[in-house]
Design a protein around this motif. Structure first.
Motif, short mmCIF file in Angstrom:
data_model
loop_
_atom_site.label_atom_id
_atom_site.label_comp_id
_atom_site.label_asym_id
_atom_site.label_seq_id
_atom_site.Cartn_x
_atom_site.Cartn_y
_atom_site.Cartn_z
N GLN A 71 14.35 2.86 -14.85
CA GLN A 71 14.20 3.14 -16.27
C GLN A 71 12.73 2.88 -16.59
O GLN A 71 12.28 1.75 -16.53
CB GLN A 71 15.10 2.24 -17.13
N LYS A 72 12.01 3.93 -16.93
CA LYS A 72 10.57 3.80 -17.11
C LYS A 72 10.15 4.23 -18.51
O LYS A 72 10.77 5.07 -19.13
CB LYS A 72 9.83 4.67 -16.08
N GLY A 73 9.07 3.65 -18.97
CA GLY A 73 8.51 4.01 -20.25
C GLY A 73 7.02 4.25 -20.11
O GLY A 73 6.56 4.70 -19.08
N ASN A 74 6.25 3.91 -21.13
CA ASN A 74 4.81 4.04 -21.01
C ASN A 74 4.13 2.81 -21.58
O ASN A 74 4.76 1.93 -22.16
CB ASN A 74 4.31 5.31 -21.70
N GLN A 75 2.83 2.74 -21.41
CA GLN A 75 2.10 1.52 -21.71
C GLN A 75 2.08 1.19 -23.20
O GLN A 75 2.08 0.02 -23.58
CB GLN A 75 0.67 1.65 -21.20
N LEU A 76 2.09 2.18 -24.05
CA LEU A 76 1.94 1.94 -25.48
C LEU A 76 3.26 1.58 -26.14
O LEU A 76 3.29 0.86 -27.14
CB LEU A 76 1.33 3.17 -26.16
N GLU A 77 4.36 2.07 -25.60
CA GLU A 77 5.67 1.80 -26.18
C GLU A 77 6.42 0.87 -25.23
O GLU A 77 6.95 1.30 -24.22
CB GLU A 77 6.45 3.10 -26.39
N LYS A 78 6.45 -0.41 -25.57
CA LYS A 78 7.01 -1.38 -24.65
C LYS A 78 8.53 -1.38 -24.67
O LYS A 78 9.16 -1.97 -23.82
CB LYS A 78 6.48 -2.77 -24.99
N ASN A 79 9.14 -0.71 -25.64
CA ASN A 79 10.58 -0.56 -25.62
C ASN A 79 10.97 0.45 -24.56
O ASN A 79 10.16 1.23 -24.07
CB ASN A 79 11.11 -0.14 -26.99
N TRP A 80 12.21 0.48 -24.24
CA TRP A 80 12.77 1.30 -23.19
C TRP A 80 12.49 2.77 -23.42
O TRP A 80 12.12 3.20 -24.52
CB TRP A 80 14.26 0.99 -23.17
N PHE A 81 12.67 3.61 -22.38
CA PHE A 81 12.20 4.99 -22.46
C PHE A 81 12.89 5.80 -23.54
O PHE A 81 12.40 6.83 -23.96
CB PHE A 81 12.33 5.68 -21.09
N ARG A 82 14.04 5.38 -24.03
CA ARG A 82 14.68 6.08 -25.14
C ARG A 82 14.34 5.42 -26.48
O ARG A 82 14.99 5.66 -27.49
CB ARG A 82 16.19 6.11 -24.96
N LYS A 83 13.32 4.55 -26.47
CA LYS A 83 12.83 3.90 -27.68
C LYS A 83 13.87 3.00 -28.34
O LYS A 83 13.81 2.74 -29.53
CB LYS A 83 12.32 4.94 -28.69
N THR A 84 14.81 2.53 -27.54
CA THR A 84 15.78 1.58 -28.07
C THR A 84 15.09 0.26 -28.38
O THR A 84 14.06 -0.07 -27.79
CB THR A 84 16.91 1.35 -27.06
N LYS A 85 15.66 -0.51 -29.27
CA LYS A 85 15.13 -1.83 -29.59
C LYS A 85 15.89 -2.92 -28.85
O LYS A 85 15.82 -4.09 -29.20
CB LYS A 85 15.20 -2.06 -31.10
N ALA A 86 16.60 -2.53 -27.81
CA ALA A 86 17.43 -3.48 -27.07
C ALA A 86 16.58 -4.47 -26.29
O ALA A 86 15.41 -4.23 -25.98
CB ALA A 86 18.35 -2.73 -26.12
N ASN A 87 17.20 -5.57 -25.95
CA ASN A 87 16.59 -6.58 -25.09
C ASN A 87 16.67 -6.07 -23.65
O ASN A 87 17.74 -6.02 -23.05
CB ASN A 87 17.35 -7.90 -25.24
N LEU A 88 15.54 -5.70 -23.09
CA LEU A 88 15.53 -5.11 -21.76
C LEU A 88 15.48 -6.14 -20.64
O LEU A 88 15.37 -5.79 -19.48
CB LEU A 88 14.35 -4.13 -21.63
N GLY A 89 15.55 -7.41 -21.01
CA GLY A 89 15.66 -8.44 -19.99
C GLY A 89 17.09 -8.61 -19.50
O GLY A 89 17.33 -9.33 -18.53
N MET A 90 18.04 -7.95 -20.14
CA MET A 90 19.44 -8.06 -19.73
C MET A 90 19.64 -7.46 -18.35
O MET A 90 19.08 -6.41 -18.03
CB MET A 90 20.35 -7.35 -20.73
#
Length: 422
Positions: free
Chosen positions: A118-137
């Protein structure tokens, strides 16, 4: 009227058998199924390939200041945008959590490597679908969150649990060096992957083939993301070849780093370094040939063989360039922005020698990477077919000494080397 009715029935029957699950779908051109069959024949794989689920892989941990990112400290990665171990070493996508890696031994000679990210980009630290979820889960926590959610929330949370927007599969013969690559990237797709060498079964049969502990998609989840054949699930061989898999993986067939290596099940890099790179499929061979990729090393330096090629290969595309900068603590600007201060140290070479000597070897190696035909440098063909290999390749022969002018030989012949920039 009867003729029209009869024609309608015939066409309808034909369409039913073309698109009926459980049979091969009609395809034109060189497709994924044809490529996989060619790969199996070339690599000598006689068994059926396993049914793959990304969720069967082991999650690759991400660390910040030597602490693994988990649910309770996700903000350390989210806020800082830096990590100790960016396992994705290209561009600016290094620190993403929830990558799953599995290495399967198909037989005595062949492995299958599956990496789902699951990858994103440098400017948007949220997940690639722009969710606000806790990605440490981790996987279990995401599953529990999905299962305990309301009906209205389940669809969104299933994306978080079992979709990936970058999937790579490598088939590699660890005796011959023959290699194959399948990819899907850019779009989120479910981690339940279709069969690669047999027809897509009916929907219920398809889902029944996966671990019952892995949660199934909710009813309103887009069917095309989880129920599709191999041609729909993966890029065509032509697209995958043009994406540059060969350019990145040619040195050893699979990509090694301090963060993903033999400790994670990959073959020992020493054995892989002795093999040629023989990609299967004309698109991949053409890419390799057109890029004119060569192995490269230096002449002995002060009587010592080049340190950078004692353990593994250096090639004009894949380990030269930004990769050698990363490995010797000089990462390029974009990737450098991902690294924590504690991660800034030289990975290579892992030998106990005088630092001035290391600098000299690295400087010479970088010079030959940039000028492989210069005096003091040596190159060798190592693919893309057996016919391209020089005589005596298996015995380490076939190197061609550079004859062009340049500074590489001067670096190697210098009596003292202590350049701070290296």
């Amino acid at each position: 009227m009867r003729t029209v009715l009869l024609l309608t029935v015939v066409i309808g029957t034909l369409l039913f058998f073309i698109f009926k699950p459980g049979v091969w779908q009609v395809s034109t051109g060189y497709d994924v199924y044809q490529y996989v069959e060619e790969c199996k024949a070339e690599l000598g794989i006689t068994r059926k390939l396993p049914q793959l689920s990304c969720l069967d892989g082991q999650q690759v941990p991400i660390y910040v200041d030597e602490l693994e990112i988990q649910q309770d400290n996700w903000e350390q990665l989210s806020d800082a945008k830096r990590c100790d171990n960016p396992h994705w070493l290209g561009g600016d996508m290094g620190c993403w959590t929830y990558s799953h890696l599995q290495v399967l031994n198909l037989d005595d000679d062949n492995i299958m490597v599956v990496n789902c990210r699951q990858k994103g980009n440098q400017l948007e630290k949220n997940w690639f679908r722009k969710t606000k979820a806790n990605l440490g889960m981790n996987q279990q926590q995401r599953k529990q969150q999905y299962q305990s959610a309301s009906v209205a929330e389940k669809k969104e949370l299933y994306y978080l649990y079992n979709t990936f927007n970058d999937i790579g599969i490598i088939l590699r013969n660890t005796k011959t060096g023959k290699s194959c690559y399948l990819t899907q990237y850019g779009s989120a797709v479910a981690g339940f992957l279709p069969p690669l060498d047999k027809p897509l079964p009916k929907k219920d049969d398809f889902l029944a083939r996966f671990d019952p502990e892995q949660a199934r998609p909710p009813k309103d989840f887009p069917e095309q993301l989880w129920y599709r054949d191999a041609n729909q699930a993966f890029k065509s061989p032509q697209e995958t070849a043009s994406a540059g898999c060969v350019a990145c993986h040619n040195a050893h067939g699979v990509k090694y780093s301090p963060y993903i290596n033999s400790k994670h099940g990959l073959p020992d890099i020493f054995s892989m370094a002795k093999l040629p790179f023989l990609p299967v499929g004309e698109p991949f061979k053409d890419f390799f040939a057109n890029a004119d990729i060569l192995q490269v090393t230096t002449d002995p330096i002060d009587g010592e063989q080049q340190l950078c090629t004692r353990c593994h290969n250096m090639t004009t595309s894949g380990t030269c360039g930004y990769s050698i900068d990363i490995a010797t603590d000089h990462p390029i600007g974009v990737l450098s922005a991902w690294l924590t201060t504690s991660s800034r140290n030289s990975w290579m070479p892992p030998v106990n020698v005088d630092s001035a000597l290391v600098k000299k070897h690295v400087a010479a190696m970088k010079c030959c990477c940039q000028n492989p035909q210069a005096r003091g440098c040596k190159t060798r063909k190592f693919g893309p077919t057996k016919a391209d290999l020089p005589e005596g390749f298996a015995e380490g022969k076939g190197w061609v000494s550079g004859q062009e002018p340049g500074l590489c030989a001067a670096v190697m012949d210098s009596l003292q080397w202590n350049a701070a920039e290296y």
